[in-house]
Design an enzyme around this catalytic site. Structure first.
Site, PDB file in Angstrom:
ATOM      1  N   GLU A 156     -31.242  38.473 -37.834  1.00 23.24           N
ATOM      2  CA  GLU A 156     -30.831  38.129 -39.196  1.00 23.24           C
ATOM      3  C   GLU A 156     -29.361  37.744 -39.281  1.00 23.24           C
ATOM      4  OE1 GLU A 156     -31.889  41.255 -41.853  1.00 23.24           O
ATOM      5  OE2 GLU A 156     -33.985  41.243 -41.234  1.00 23.24           O
ATOM      6  N   HIS A 182     -34.890  31.407 -41.707  1.00 22.16           N
ATOM      7  CA  HIS A 182     -33.749  32.003 -41.009  1.00 22.16           C
ATOM      8  C   HIS A 182     -32.644  30.938 -40.861  1.00 22.16           C
ATOM      9  CE1 HIS A 182     -35.431  35.946 -39.320  1.00 22.16           C
ATOM     10  NE2 HIS A 182     -36.212  35.537 -40.305  1.00 22.16           N
ATOM     11  N   ARG A 213     -42.349  32.191 -10.946  1.00 26.53           N
ATOM     12  CA  ARG A 213     -42.176  30.725 -10.981  1.00 26.53           C
ATOM     13  C   ARG A 213     -40.911  30.239 -11.674  1.00 26.53           C
ATOM     14  NH1 ARG A 213     -48.016  28.193 -12.422  1.00 26.53           N
ATOM     15  NH2 ARG A 213     -49.230  29.826 -11.414  1.00 26.53           N
ATOM     16  N   ARG A 246     -44.379  32.891 -24.035  1.00 28.14           N
ATOM     17  CA  ARG A 246     -43.767  31.560 -23.964  1.00 28.14           C
ATOM     18  C   ARG A 246     -43.854  30.754 -25.260  1.00 28.14           C
ATOM     19  NH1 ARG A 246     -46.620  30.244 -18.381  1.00 28.14           N
ATOM     20  NH2 ARG A 246     -48.304  30.365 -19.882  1.00 28.14           N
TER      21      ARG A 246
HETATM   22  C1  LIG Z   1     -34.321  42.338 -37.902  1.00 27.29           C
HETATM   23  C2  LIG Z   1     -35.542  41.565 -37.495  1.00 27.29           C
HETATM   24  N1  LIG Z   1     -36.022  41.724 -36.261  1.00 27.29           N
HETATM   25  C3  LIG Z   1     -37.106  41.036 -35.835  1.00 27.29           C
HETATM   26  C4  LIG Z   1     -37.753  40.141 -36.661  1.00 27.29           C
HETATM   27  C5  LIG Z   1     -38.962  39.411 -36.160  1.00 27.29           C
HETATM   28  O1  LIG Z   1     -38.764  38.036 -36.059  1.00 27.29           O
HETATM   29  P1  LIG Z   1     -40.015  37.037 -36.123  1.00 27.29           P
HETATM   30  O2  LIG Z   1     -40.412  36.908 -37.549  1.00 27.29           O
HETATM   31  O3  LIG Z   1     -39.485  35.757 -35.543  1.00 27.29           O
HETATM   32  O4  LIG Z   1     -41.089  37.621 -35.288  1.00 27.29           O
HETATM   33  C6  LIG Z   1     -37.297  39.948 -37.969  1.00 27.29           C
HETATM   34  C7  LIG Z   1     -37.997  39.015 -38.872  1.00 27.29           C
HETATM   35  O5  LIG Z   1     -37.468  38.442 -39.753  1.00 27.29           O
HETATM   36  C8  LIG Z   1     -36.160  40.682 -38.402  1.00 27.29           C
HETATM   37  O6  LIG Z   1     -35.699  40.549 -39.650  1.00 27.29           O
END
Ligand SMILES: Cc1ncc(COP(=O)(O)O)c(C=O)c1O
Length: 386
Positions: A156, A182, A213, A246
């Site tokens: 964030e 984001h 790999r 991936r």
């Molecule tokens: C602090 C935090 N960590 C991890 C994530 C997980 O990210 P994603 O939505 O790309 O899986 C978020 C999601 O917004 C988050 O706010």
């Protein structure tokens, strides 16, 4: 409807043309190109692109276990105000999350709240929430004095700078999310950054089934001879506990397109943030103001507000709803109050996080909101009639 990308139309056109012309869509050169550009932007030696931020967290924890920087059963401090998939990989991989309280002034853990737990921890996986942080330099010193490995969930806070250092560069490694909304959107996407070569090589294996790999040739040879693996069987030899995390070439392509626009979006969001912050500061009877003077640059994509009471929160909620604007809790609020935590962990005492949970909310700070929309949001915040 809000856009998926900054420069939406052009990005969609370029994406369509890329999909038509490319012969490869599974992970390849586009992903590598974005990784290099991102590592340079973030000023880290290595960047590993994965399918989303949650998997960045999962992959990082697995890689730390594989290289022996974490052991099963270790107690790992987490910010009490965080996201579920910051904590869940710890539970899934046999670690014990310990909630560290967050200050309502910073929305984040501080050296004071870390100090209460530091003797009891092997690792601190802190979350830099919504573009803010506490005194993270002191937290880092505290961790190194107590032999605690510091890692950062920076999903964030891409682009925030604290005293000359980007958030995400204080710990051994850090994770990022590129989900829509984001700082940088690749639709879904995530990254893990580190300067540590051993961890980097392990991350490359954890991302792809545990095979060799993606490793440099000398590392591959060393592994193959250590395990007596011939070149034919090396194709399907699995060395370390891993996943398939991936991304696709679409993720890499979009990342390279969006990264050069990041500085502009951060600037715009910072301008919006300053206006929202001023509106909030003008109504100290309604809201608590965040402490931000310690931040050299704030990279914020959703504006957090902590109401002075639950009553004020409810009134503000109604005003935003009536204007057709959705507001949400501040991330997951106090993570220790969630059913998944309660099902497997003892209750935590986090008064700061509890207040943020009960009285906090946020609304989006999009880079493409107009000045009129910013005015409307400021009015909605400040025009309170009982
Ligand atoms: C602090 C935090 N960590 C991890 C994530 C997980 O990210 P994603 O939505 O790309 O899986 C978020 C999601 O917004 C988050 O706010």
């Amino acid at each position: 409807m809000r856009s998926t990308f900054f420069a939406e139309e052009d990005t969609r056109e370029q994406l369509a043309a890329f999909v038509r012309r490319t012969s490869r869509l599974s992970m390849g050169e586009e992903c590598a190109r974005f990784e290099q550009a991102f590592a340079a932007y973030q000023q880290r030696r290595y960047a590993v692109l994965v399918a989303n931020g949650s998997l960045a967290n999962l992959g990082l924890i697995q890689a730390l276990l594989n290289v022996g920087r974490l052991q099963k059963g270790d107690r790992v401090g987490v910010s009490a105000v965080t996201w579920a998939t910051n904590v869940m990989p710890l539970l899934q991989l046999g670690l014990v999350p310990v909630a560290v309280d967050c200050s309502i002034d910073h929305l984040n853990v501080t050296s004071q709240t870390v100090e209460e737990h530091v003797d009891d921890l092997r690792t601190l996986f802190l979350t830099n929430a919504l573009g803010f942080c506490g005194d993270i330099d002191r937290i880092r010193s505290l961790c190194s004095a107590h032999d605690v490995v510091l890692i950062e969930d920076n999903c964030e806070s891409l682009g925030t700078r604290y005293r000359g250092t980007m958030l995400g560069n204080f710990g051994l490694a850090s994770t990022f999310s590129f989900f829509v909304g984001h700082h940088l959107s690749t639709i879904e996407g995530g990254m893990i950054c580190t300067d540590d070569e051993e961890l980097y090589h392990m991350l490359l294996m954890v991302r792809s089934h545990g095979w060799d790999r993606s490793l440099p040739a000398d590392k591959q040879q060393a592994l193959r001879s250590a395990h007596g693996v011939d070149d034919f069987h090396a194709r399907y030899t699995f060395y370390a506990s891993a996943f398939n995390l991936r991304p696709t070439e679409i993720t890499g392509f979009l990342g390279s397109l969006q990264l050069p626009l990041l500085e502009r979006t951060i600037q715009r969001r910072q301008q919006n943030f300053r206006r929202f912050q001023a509106a909030i500061a003008g109504r100290p009877d309604l809201y608590h103001s965040l402490a931000v003077d310690h931040l050299e640059r704030i990279s914020n994509f959703a504006m957090p507000v902590i109401a002075r009471s639950e009553d004020i929160l409810q009134r503000t909620l109604r005003r935003f709803e009536a204007a057709g604007i959705e507001i949400r809790p501040i991330i997951a609020g106090d993570i220790s109050l969630h059913p998944f935590w309660r099902a497997s962990l003892p209750p935590a005492s986090c008064p700061g996080a509890r207040k943020i949970h009960a009285q906090g909310f946020y609304f989006p700070n999009n880079a493409d909101v107009t000045d009129d929309e910013v005015d409307l949001l400021c009015d909605l915040l400040t025009t309170d009639s009982r």
